[in-house]
Design an enzyme around this catalytic site. Structure first.
Site, PDB file in Angstrom:
ATOM      1  N   ARG A  51       0.165  13.592   8.018  1.00 52.90           N
ATOM      2  CA  ARG A  51       0.378  12.186   7.997  1.00 52.90           C
ATOM      3  C   ARG A  51      -0.968  11.699   8.221  1.00 52.90           C
ATOM      4  NH1 ARG A  51       1.010   9.513  12.930  1.00 52.90           N
ATOM      5  NH2 ARG A  51       2.306  11.129  13.644  1.00 52.90           N
ATOM      6  N   TYR A 103       5.444 -10.818  -6.257  1.00 51.15           N
ATOM      7  CA  TYR A 103       6.547 -10.116  -6.657  1.00 51.15           C
ATOM      8  C   TYR A 103       7.783 -10.300  -5.284  1.00 51.15           C
ATOM      9  CZ  TYR A 103       9.474  -5.843  -5.470  1.00 51.15           C
ATOM     10  OH  TYR A 103      10.477  -5.168  -5.166  1.00 51.15           O
ATOM     11  N   ASP A 175      -2.604  -7.895  -5.587  1.00 47.57           N
ATOM     12  CA  ASP A 175      -1.723  -7.036  -6.156  1.00 47.57           C
ATOM     13  C   ASP A 175      -2.159  -6.958  -7.620  1.00 47.57           C
ATOM     14  OD1 ASP A 175       0.391  -5.894  -7.238  1.00 47.57           O
ATOM     15  OD2 ASP A 175       2.064  -6.669  -5.958  1.00 47.57           O
ATOM     16  N   LYS A 200       4.754   2.113 -10.504  1.00 43.42           N
ATOM     17  CA  LYS A 200       4.948   1.563 -12.042  1.00 43.42           C
ATOM     18  C   LYS A 200       3.899   2.377 -12.883  1.00 43.42           C
ATOM     19  CE  LYS A 200       7.298  -1.576  -9.483  1.00 43.42           C
ATOM     20  NZ  LYS A 200       8.650  -1.187  -9.272  1.00 43.42           N
TER      21      LYS A 200
HETATM   22  N1  PLP Z   1       4.350  -5.353  -6.532  1.00 44.84           N
HETATM   23  C1  PLP Z   1       4.775  -5.407  -7.648  1.00 44.84           C
HETATM   24  C2  PLP Z   1       4.010  -6.272  -8.808  1.00 44.84           C
HETATM   25  C3  PLP Z   1       5.946  -4.975  -8.149  1.00 44.84           C
HETATM   26  O1  PLP Z   1       6.474  -5.228  -9.038  1.00 44.84           O
HETATM   27  C4  PLP Z   1       6.515  -4.251  -7.282  1.00 44.84           C
HETATM   28  C5  PLP Z   1       7.778  -3.502  -7.312  1.00 44.84           C
HETATM   29  O2  PLP Z   1       8.591  -4.011  -8.240  1.00 44.84           O
HETATM   30  C6  PLP Z   1       6.001  -4.085  -5.737  1.00 44.84           C
HETATM   31  C7  PLP Z   1       4.686  -4.675  -5.617  1.00 44.84           C
HETATM   32  C8  PLP Z   1       6.547  -3.358  -4.830  1.00 44.84           C
HETATM   33  O3  PLP Z   1       6.426  -1.890  -5.042  1.00 44.84           O
HETATM   34  P1  PLP Z   1       7.391  -0.588  -4.499  1.00 44.84           P
HETATM   35  O4  PLP Z   1       8.761  -0.993  -5.235  1.00 44.84           O
HETATM   36  O5  PLP Z   1       6.673   0.595  -5.294  1.00 44.84           O
HETATM   37  O6  PLP Z   1       7.363  -0.616  -3.136  1.00 44.84           O
END
Ligand code: PLP
Length: 376
Positions: A51, A103, A175, A200
């Protein structure tokens, strides 16, 4: 030596140092969760319990830090676990300003879990830095950006926001999932923390979940590391191994995603069935000049408004044959999604917005597929 290498070279070699012992050129997958203590009580190989760290994750974190241009990278079991780690640095009473077009899962997390626990949050359109300045409060501790944003592909001026936060004791985090380190070196623009959902583009094959944070601030890294270990949302050794493997082709994949997306976006602007196209590579996009300045290319995501009601818009998504109707993005396969349908209570997207994740199929085939789906 690494700081002189170009990203394409780093992507192939970072974290891929040959194995000691059998000299294997490909990194070994090391699933051990616990490691032998030495006679003197120490852990000479550097790992005690998985961990906290393990050799496969250490290779991956090292590679990701190099791709972000230095500092430290931390891997999580999902993008949302990485988002949570940043917000966990706040205390009750603190205030955050968050991109209104972030998101939708991050917005749900903030509304359902943070606000009820005493974190103040203001959403605003961060593509206008003046909006952020107007929302600043004495207790503002974090600016959470997403650039390009999702699904409207808005662009926030990262250097301008970093300058605004500097000397105010405000943390900036972005992000950059849609950009990847290939298209945007977020930390180079003065942002404190860059975040990616590695589910992604970084993973790129729609077969692993993960999240990444990177920062060049050692104190911040220590706080995030402590949360990573104590919170425990770390990726499995296998997911780390898979992600490390994917990184080698990341620059090449992203280049092709962006090239095809550019063609598709331009083609969409010429279709009478299309009301509006969102793509930062288009000169008419309000963030085009900023994107040109802070990104190497404009990415593989395109959104557009269909001229029709919600049912007609959903019907377009169900008529495509190569574009698969599914959520997520950044994989080798092209996806199409009626965004409002997945946003639930956080629904913000227009009823006629369709989001495309442009994959690695031939752009001509993708255009032909969209053409038949728009016509019927
Ligand atoms: N940030 C963006 C721009 C995303 O498109 C997503 C998921 O679709 C996330 C964060 C969250 O990521 P995860 O689904 O890997 O938890």
């Amino acid at each position: 030596m690494h700081d002189k290498l170009r990203l394409e070279t780093l992507a192939v070699h970072a974290g891929h140092e040959p194995e000691t012992g059998d000299h294997g050129l490909a990194p070994a997958f090391k699933p051990a969760t616990t490691f032998l203590r030495d006679a003197d009580g120490g852990f000479a190989a550097g790992h005690q319990y998985a961990r906290a760290s393990n050799p496969t994750r250490a290779r991956l974190e090292n590679a990701l830090a190099l791709l972000e241009g230095g500092g430290e990278a931390l891997c999580f079991s999902s993008g949302m676990a990485a988002v949570g780690a940043v917000f966990a640095q706040l205390a009750p009473g603190d205030h955050a300003i968050v991109s209104g077009d972030a998101y939708h899962g991050a917005i749900r997390f903030i509304d359902d879990w943070l606000k009820p626990r005493g974190i103040g949050v203001t959403y605003c359109d961060t593509s206008d830095t003046g909006n952020i300045e107007r929302e600043l409060q004495p207790k503002t501790r974090l600016l959470w950006l997403e650039s390009p944003s999702n699904p409207e592909l808005k662009i926030t001026d990262l250097a301008a926001v970093a300058a605004l936060a500097a000397n105010r004791g405000i943390l900036t985090a972005c992000d950059a999932t849609l950009a990847t380190p290939v298209l945007q070196r977020t930390l180079d623009h003065g942002i404190d923390i860059v975040m990616h959902s590695s589910t992604k583009y970084l993973g790129g094959h729609s077969d692993l979940l993960g999240g990444v944070l990177a920062t060049r601030d050692a104190e911040l890294a220590a706080g995030l590391r402590a949360w990573q270990i104590d919170g425990g949302a770390v990726p499995s050794a296998f997911d780390c191994w898979l992600l490390l493997r994917s990184l080698a082709t990341l620059p090449l994949r992203v280049k092709q995603h962006a090239e095809s997306a550019r063609r598709i976006a331009a083609w969409l602007t010429e279709q009478t069935a299309v009301e509006k196209v969102f793509y930062p590579g288009l000169a008419a996009h309000p963030g085009h000049e900023t994107a040109k300045r802070q990104m190497r290319d404009f990415g593989g995501m395109v959104s557009f408004l269909f001229r029709g009601d919600e049912d007609a818009t959903r019907a377009v998504a169900s008529r495509t044959k190569i574009f698969q109707q599914a959520t997520s993005l950044g994989g080798v396969e092209s996806l199409i999604e009626h965004r409002a349908s997945v946003e639930g209570a956080q629904r913000r997207s227009a009823h006629n917005l369709l989001r495309l994740s442009v994959g690695l199929e031939h752009a001509d085939d993708l255009i032909a597929d969209l053409s038949q789906a728009l016509k019927e």
